[in-house]
Write a protein that holds these residues in place. Structure first.
Motif, short mmCIF file in Angstrom:
data_model
loop_
_atom_site.label_atom_id
_atom_site.label_comp_id
_atom_site.label_asym_id
_atom_site.label_seq_id
_atom_site.Cartn_x
_atom_site.Cartn_y
_atom_site.Cartn_z
N ARG A 21 0.94 -0.79 -0.28
CA ARG A 21 0.00 -0.27 -0.36
C ARG A 21 0.90 1.48 -0.09
O ARG A 21 1.36 1.27 0.96
CB ARG A 21 -0.67 -0.02 1.13
N PHE A 22 0.46 2.02 -0.94
CA PHE A 22 1.23 3.57 -0.94
C PHE A 22 0.93 4.45 -0.12
O PHE A 22 -0.36 4.72 -0.30
CB PHE A 22 1.60 3.66 -2.66
N PHE A 23 1.70 5.93 0.53
CA PHE A 23 1.21 6.18 0.87
C PHE A 23 2.21 7.72 1.46
O PHE A 23 3.18 7.48 1.07
CB PHE A 23 0.93 6.50 2.37
N LEU A 24 1.93 8.62 0.83
CA LEU A 24 2.32 10.42 1.12
C LEU A 24 1.79 10.86 1.68
O LEU A 24 0.75 11.01 2.43
CB LEU A 24 2.03 11.39 -0.82
N ARG A 25 2.37 11.84 2.52
CA ARG A 25 2.64 12.69 3.74
C ARG A 25 2.61 13.61 3.11
O ARG A 25 3.28 14.67 2.47
CB ARG A 25 4.23 12.70 4.44
N ALA A 26 1.42 14.82 3.98
CA ALA A 26 0.77 15.74 3.55
C ALA A 26 -0.19 16.20 5.10
O ALA A 26 -0.84 15.78 5.23
CB ALA A 26 -0.74 15.57 1.98
N ASP A 27 0.39 17.29 5.11
CA ASP A 27 0.11 18.19 5.79
C ASP A 27 0.53 17.50 7.23
O ASP A 27 -1.22 17.36 8.20
CB ASP A 27 -1.94 19.10 5.71
N GLY A 28 1.41 16.77 7.73
CA GLY A 28 1.37 16.17 9.03
C GLY A 28 0.65 14.70 8.89
O GLY A 28 0.48 14.01 9.70
N VAL A 29 -0.16 14.73 8.12
CA VAL A 29 -0.72 12.92 8.26
C VAL A 29 -0.68 12.50 6.51
O VAL A 29 -0.86 12.65 5.61
CB VAL A 29 -2.76 13.68 7.78
N TRP A 30 -1.12 11.62 6.82
CA TRP A 30 0.35 10.19 5.73
C TRP A 30 -1.22 10.40 5.05
O TRP A 30 -2.56 9.08 5.81
CB TRP A 30 -0.11 8.73 6.53
N ALA A 31 -1.31 10.28 3.66
CA ALA A 31 -2.31 10.50 2.30
C ALA A 31 -2.38 9.07 1.81
O ALA A 31 -1.30 8.37 1.52
CB ALA A 31 -3.19 11.24 1.94
N PRO A 32 -3.16 7.84 1.37
CA PRO A 32 -3.23 7.37 0.15
C PRO A 32 -2.76 8.13 -0.95
O PRO A 32 -3.43 8.81 -1.35
CB PRO A 32 -4.41 6.38 0.10
N ALA A 33 -1.65 6.75 -1.90
CA ALA A 33 -1.81 7.83 -2.94
C ALA A 33 -1.11 6.95 -3.92
O ALA A 33 -1.16 4.98 -3.64
CB ALA A 33 -0.08 8.38 -2.53
N THR A 34 -1.51 6.97 -5.41
CA THR A 34 -1.43 6.22 -6.56
C THR A 34 0.44 5.66 -6.69
O THR A 34 0.85 6.15 -6.17
CB THR A 34 -2.30 6.21 -7.54
N ASP A 35 0.20 4.36 -6.90
CA ASP A 35 1.80 4.00 -6.95
C ASP A 35 2.57 4.80 -8.32
O ASP A 35 3.19 4.93 -7.38
CB ASP A 35 1.72 1.99 -7.36
N THR A 36 1.76 5.49 -9.25
CA THR A 36 2.43 5.95 -10.05
C THR A 36 2.82 7.21 -9.03
O THR A 36 4.25 8.42 -9.31
CB THR A 36 2.13 6.77 -11.38
N ASP A 37 1.62 8.56 -8.61
CA ASP A 37 2.17 9.52 -7.85
C ASP A 37 2.90 9.51 -6.45
O ASP A 37 4.20 10.25 -6.58
CB ASP A 37 0.98 9.92 -7.17
N PHE A 38 3.59 8.18 -6.01
CA PHE A 38 4.05 7.54 -5.03
C PHE A 38 5.84 8.00 -5.66
O PHE A 38 6.79 8.19 -5.60
CB PHE A 38 3.87 6.41 -4.77
N GLN A 39 6.34 6.54 -7.19
CA GLN A 39 7.24 6.75 -7.24
C GLN A 39 7.67 8.17 -8.56
O GLN A 39 9.17 8.64 -7.72
CB GLN A 39 6.87 5.60 -8.62
N ARG A 40 6.32 9.11 -8.35
CA ARG A 40 6.79 10.35 -9.53
C ARG A 40 7.79 11.10 -7.29
O ARG A 40 8.81 11.90 -8.12
CB ARG A 40 5.36 11.15 -10.04
N ALA A 41 6.47 11.00 -6.39
CA ALA A 41 7.22 11.99 -5.78
C ALA A 41 8.77 11.65 -5.08
O ALA A 41 9.74 12.05 -4.83
CB ALA A 41 6.47 12.14 -4.03
N TYR A 42 8.87 10.38 -4.56
CA TYR A 42 10.17 9.31 -4.66
C TYR A 42 11.39 9.66 -5.48
O TYR A 42 12.47 9.98 -5.29
CB TYR A 42 10.18 7.88 -4.74
N GLU A 43 11.32 10.26 -7.13
CA GLU A 43 12.00 10.14 -7.90
C GLU A 43 12.37 11.70 -7.63
O GLU A 43 13.22 12.27 -7.65
CB GLU A 43 11.76 10.30 -9.40
N LEU A 44 11.35 13.03 -7.91
CA LEU A 44 12.04 14.46 -7.23
C LEU A 44 12.48 13.82 -5.63
O LEU A 44 13.58 15.06 -6.15
CB LEU A 44 10.60 15.32 -7.03
#
Length: 106
Positions: A21-44
């Protein structure tokens, strides 16, 4: 024969029987993210965020990655972080990761 699997636009995927399962941290909270959004954020996060704002590619010396049996955490060392949980866990179930995500040393 090696078979490559590509999952696009999915928050939860099964790979060899393990639910990721993939999550990104936004405004101090973990929010579900798609695998493609997760990968893009990781690459950045691989690049220095201050330099990126000036359109300059430099390695990010502040970037952090840590893996436990619960999941895989990364941060750009500034404001962006991601968490891929193993075995269908939620971020709240990843107690071992909480210490890392909070800024403590591994």
């Amino acid at each position: 024969m090696l078979k490559h699997l590509v999952f696009e636009g999915t928050h939860r995927v099964i790979v060899k029987g393990v639910a990721l399962r993939f999550f990104l941290r936004a405004d101090g909270v973990w929010a579900p993210a798609t695998d493609t959004d997760f990968q893009r954020a990781y690459e950045l996060a691989l690049f220095d965020p201050d330099a990126l704002r000036k359109d300059v590619l430099c390695p990010n010396a502040r970037r952090v990655e840590h893996t436990t049996v619960e999941g895989w955490f990364w941060s750009n060392g500034c404001h962006s972080a991601g968490l891929c949980t193993f075995d269908d866990r939620s971020p709240e179930e990843c107690v071992g990761m909480a210490r890392i995500a909070g800024g403590a040393a591994p």
